[in-house]
Write a protein that holds these residues in place. Structure first.
Motif, PDB file in Angstrom:
ATOM      1  N   THR A  22       0.765  -1.217   0.072  1.00 16.52           N
ATOM      2  CA  THR A  22      -0.047  -0.019  -0.043  1.00 16.52           C
ATOM      3  C   THR A  22       0.902   1.290   0.053  1.00 16.52           C
ATOM      4  O   THR A  22       1.964   1.186   0.745  1.00 16.52           O
ATOM      5  CB  THR A  22      -0.894   0.214   1.255  1.00 16.52           C
ATOM      6  OG1 THR A  22      -0.214   0.043   2.366  1.00 16.52           O
ATOM      7  CG2 THR A  22      -1.950  -1.088   1.272  1.00 16.52           C
TER       8      THR A  22
ATOM      9  N   LYS B 144      -1.672  -1.196  -4.273  1.00 17.71           N
ATOM     10  CA  LYS B 144      -2.632  -0.428  -4.066  1.00 17.71           C
ATOM     11  C   LYS B 144      -2.346   0.958  -3.590  1.00 17.71           C
ATOM     12  O   LYS B 144      -1.583   1.112  -2.524  1.00 17.71           O
ATOM     13  CB  LYS B 144      -3.663  -1.030  -2.824  1.00 17.71           C
ATOM     14  CG  LYS B 144      -4.332  -2.543  -3.326  1.00 17.71           C
ATOM     15  CD  LYS B 144      -4.910  -2.525  -4.535  1.00 17.71           C
ATOM     16  CE  LYS B 144      -5.319  -4.000  -4.861  1.00 17.71           C
ATOM     17  NZ  LYS B 144      -6.191  -3.960  -6.140  1.00 17.71           N
TER      18      LYS B 144
ATOM     19  N   THR C 143      -3.773   4.271  -1.646  1.00 13.78           N
ATOM     20  CA  THR C 143      -4.796   4.247  -0.700  1.00 13.78           C
ATOM     21  C   THR C 143      -5.161   5.814  -0.640  1.00 13.78           C
ATOM     22  O   THR C 143      -6.267   5.940  -0.338  1.00 13.78           O
ATOM     23  CB  THR C 143      -4.252   3.922   0.802  1.00 13.78           C
ATOM     24  OG1 THR C 143      -3.284   4.786   1.220  1.00 13.78           O
ATOM     25  CG2 THR C 143      -3.976   2.582   0.649  1.00 13.78           C
ATOM     26  N   HIS C 144      -4.355   6.778  -0.825  1.00 17.21           N
ATOM     27  CA  HIS C 144      -4.643   8.163  -0.978  1.00 17.21           C
ATOM     28  C   HIS C 144      -3.877   9.047  -1.814  1.00 17.21           C
ATOM     29  O   HIS C 144      -2.819   8.591  -2.267  1.00 17.21           O
ATOM     30  CB  HIS C 144      -4.023   8.757   0.593  1.00 17.21           C
ATOM     31  CG  HIS C 144      -4.721   8.453   1.817  1.00 17.21           C
ATOM     32  ND1 HIS C 144      -4.605   6.909   2.210  1.00 17.21           N
ATOM     33  CD2 HIS C 144      -5.664   8.927   2.622  1.00 17.21           C
ATOM     34  CE1 HIS C 144      -5.387   6.907   3.401  1.00 17.21           C
ATOM     35  NE2 HIS C 144      -6.035   7.955   3.714  1.00 17.21           N
TER      36      HIS C 144
ATOM     37  N   GLU D 281      -0.152   3.259   8.781  1.00 19.71           N
ATOM     38  CA  GLU D 281      -1.246   2.770   8.074  1.00 19.71           C
ATOM     39  C   GLU D 281      -0.993   2.489   6.641  1.00 19.71           C
ATOM     40  O   GLU D 281      -1.986   1.772   5.882  1.00 19.71           O
ATOM     41  CB  GLU D 281      -2.351   3.825   7.963  1.00 19.71           C
ATOM     42  CG  GLU D 281      -2.848   4.499   9.226  1.00 19.71           C
ATOM     43  CD  GLU D 281      -3.649   5.683   9.260  1.00 19.71           C
ATOM     44  OE1 GLU D 281      -4.847   5.609   9.058  1.00 19.71           O
ATOM     45  OE2 GLU D 281      -3.403   6.756   9.514  1.00 19.71           O
ATOM     46  N   VAL D 282       0.088   2.767   6.150  1.00 23.39           N
ATOM     47  CA  VAL D 282       0.466   2.375   4.795  1.00 23.39           C
ATOM     48  C   VAL D 282       2.008   1.810   4.795  1.00 23.39           C
ATOM     49  O   VAL D 282       2.719   2.127   5.754  1.00 23.39           O
ATOM     50  CB  VAL D 282       0.479   3.489   3.851  1.00 23.39           C
ATOM     51  CG1 VAL D 282      -0.878   4.125   3.476  1.00 23.39           C
ATOM     52  CG2 VAL D 282       1.273   4.775   4.183  1.00 23.39           C
TER      53      VAL D 282
END
Length: 488
Positions: free
Chosen positions: A207, A235, A237-238, A261-262
């Motif tokens: 991510t 992926k 995510t932001h 978180e990533v």
């Protein structure tokens, strides 16, 4: 504004007939590098007579104003090496040159344009160079939105020949498709080919959050990374897009996920914003760690060093040149030629203070304009110096394959460069300094990006491309580089 809306606005801008601005820079004029409305007339720049009447579009203000000397020097070096040009100053390229000639055809510098990273300003400058000073060949511009505007201007002025400088937006060639506009380098997406593959398949990133300047180059650079990272199974995510020229990045950093978180962050924030954005990250999210950050061409050792050595380990996408650890006889000859042409020049990498010219020549801004100068020379040689038949001249340029210091470059059907991309990593040398080391070369990337982009797809933007898996021809096929030597 991006994509089709931006292109429509630029078409309207070009056709609206912006007022001409008097004056220019270069050729020994003390006002060289100033905005057009602060400049005097160029010495000897009447634009009359036969031959090539050259205008160079630089950028002396705005986020990339520090590269103004570099880009003019790049073209000047090409003409000094291959067309007999003599710089008018031993300490600055902005003073112009004289004596350039190819196949009996003289090349006269009629002016240097001063952009500020905006489309309206660069159109003012190109109109001044072409319509007032008589330029029939333009080299430049430097930045993304500028490139789209100048491509549209070229399309509306078929008697003009434009060799792009180092503007990295995708649209200027893939969508605008002006037959008299040529780009002998990659775009911002191309320069990130293989980076997502490396981070996902070798570093284990699944991510990532992306932060990029909210304009055409930032969009293009981010698009290449997203297409690459998602193409191999990662992926995103932001996606956060601060406006170019932002000074306070705190709110944009707050919009990013936290480091827990990533797996990592990709940065495409450039110009004067790179260090400010990274400092805002440290203040808002915590210290930088090399195993969790990657970036495009602006993510360089000097900025990283200022923020601490913990950034060692971060990966960096490619640019027009390769990091200093790769040295071939051709590269050494090129850099030596720069040092032989001037005593010193105040390039961007020296903080715009006098330094050996090879310092500036080793970076992509200088080099992009150098390749354009080489293309001009070789195009003229191909037609025996006769530019009376522009179709033949443009066909000759489009068919060139340039054997350049940092690798061979040819053009695709839209006259945009097919290039090898060098990926690198920030590392600590024996003295504890952050340096940039090449880790891989991705050969022969064009701007379709393995079928991701075409004239019919949307322009790169905040939401395009989508994060989708797709086969990419270079996945797993990058050429490793060890101690500066490609392993092939």
């Amino acid at each position: 504004m991006s994509g089709p809306k931006l292109r429509k606005a630029l078409v309207l801008l070009v056709s609206a007939g912006l007022a001409l601005v008097t004056g220019c820079a270069g050729d020994g004029d003390d006002s060289a590098g100033l905005p057009a409305d602060q400049q005097n007339s160029v010495a000897g720049g009447s634009g009359s007579g036969d031959g090539i009447r050259l205008g160079i579009l630089g950028q002396c203000e705005g986020p990339f104003g520090g590269f103004h000397e570099d880009v003019v020097a790049g073209t000047t070096l090409a003409l000094a090496r291959f067309a007999g040009a003599t710089p008018e100053s031993s300490t600055s390229a902005l003073e112009g040159f004289s004596g350039a000639e190819v196949a009996g055809t003289p090349i006269e510098l009629v002016g240097i344009g001063c952009g500020d990273d905006t489309a309206d300003r660069v159109v003012q400058e190109v109109r001044r160079l072409v319509e007032q000073l008589g330029a029939n060949v333009i080299i430049g511009p430097l930045s993304g939105d500028e490139g789209i505007a100048i491509a549209e201007y070229a399309k509306s002025n078929p008697e003009l020949t434009v060799l792009a400088g180092i503007s990295g937006s995708q649209e200027q060639t893939l969508q605008v498709q002006a037959p008299n506009y040529f780009r002998f380098y990659g775009d911002g997406a191309i320069w990130n080919a293989g980076l997502g593959d490396l981070l996902h398949n070798e570093e284990g990133w699944d991510t990532v959050a992306v932060i990029a300047d909210d304009y055409s180059f930032g969009h293009t650079s981010a698009a290449g990374f997203i297409a690459d990272f998602c193409g191999v199974g990662g992926k995103v995510t932001h996606r956060v897009f601060p406006p170019l020229g932002t000074t306070d990045y705190s709110s944009y950093i707050a919009a990013l996920p936290g480091p827990d978180e990533v797996d990592g962050y990709f940065w495409a924030v450039g110009g004067t914003g790179t260090q400010a954005a990274l400092e805002a990250f440290v203040n808002g999210q915590g210290d930088l760690s090399g195993d969790q950050h990657a970036g495009n061409l602006f993510f360089n050792p000097d900025l990283a060093q200022a923020l601490g050595t913990d950034i060692a380990g971060a990966y960096v996408g490619g640019f027009a040149t390769l990091p200093a650890d790769v040295r071939t006889p051709e590269i050494e000859e090129y850099l030596a030629a720069a040092d032989e042409t001037w005593e010193s020049i105040p390039g961007s990498l020296s903080g715009n203070e006098p330094a050996p010219p090879s310092v500036a020549a080793a970076f992509g801004f200088f080099y992009g304009y150098y390749t354009a100068g080489v293309a001009l020379v070789e195009g003229l040689e191909a037609v025996g110096g006769d530019v009376s038949d522009l179709d033949a001249f443009h066909e000759a340029i489009a068919g060139l394959t340039l054997d350049l210091p940092y690798g061979e470059i040819s053009l695709d059907e839209n006259r945009s460069g097919i290039v090898d991309v060098g990926l690198s990593r920030l590392a600590l040398d024996d003295s504890g300094n952050v340096v940039q080391e090449t880790v891989a070369i991705v050969p022969g990337v064009d701007q379709t990006f393995g079928g991701t982009f075409s004239p019919d797809t949307p322009s790169p933007g905040r939401d395009f491309p989508a994060c989708e898996e797709r086969e990419l021809p270079w996945e797993g096929n990058a050429i490793p580089v060890v101690d500066g030597v490609p392993q092939s």
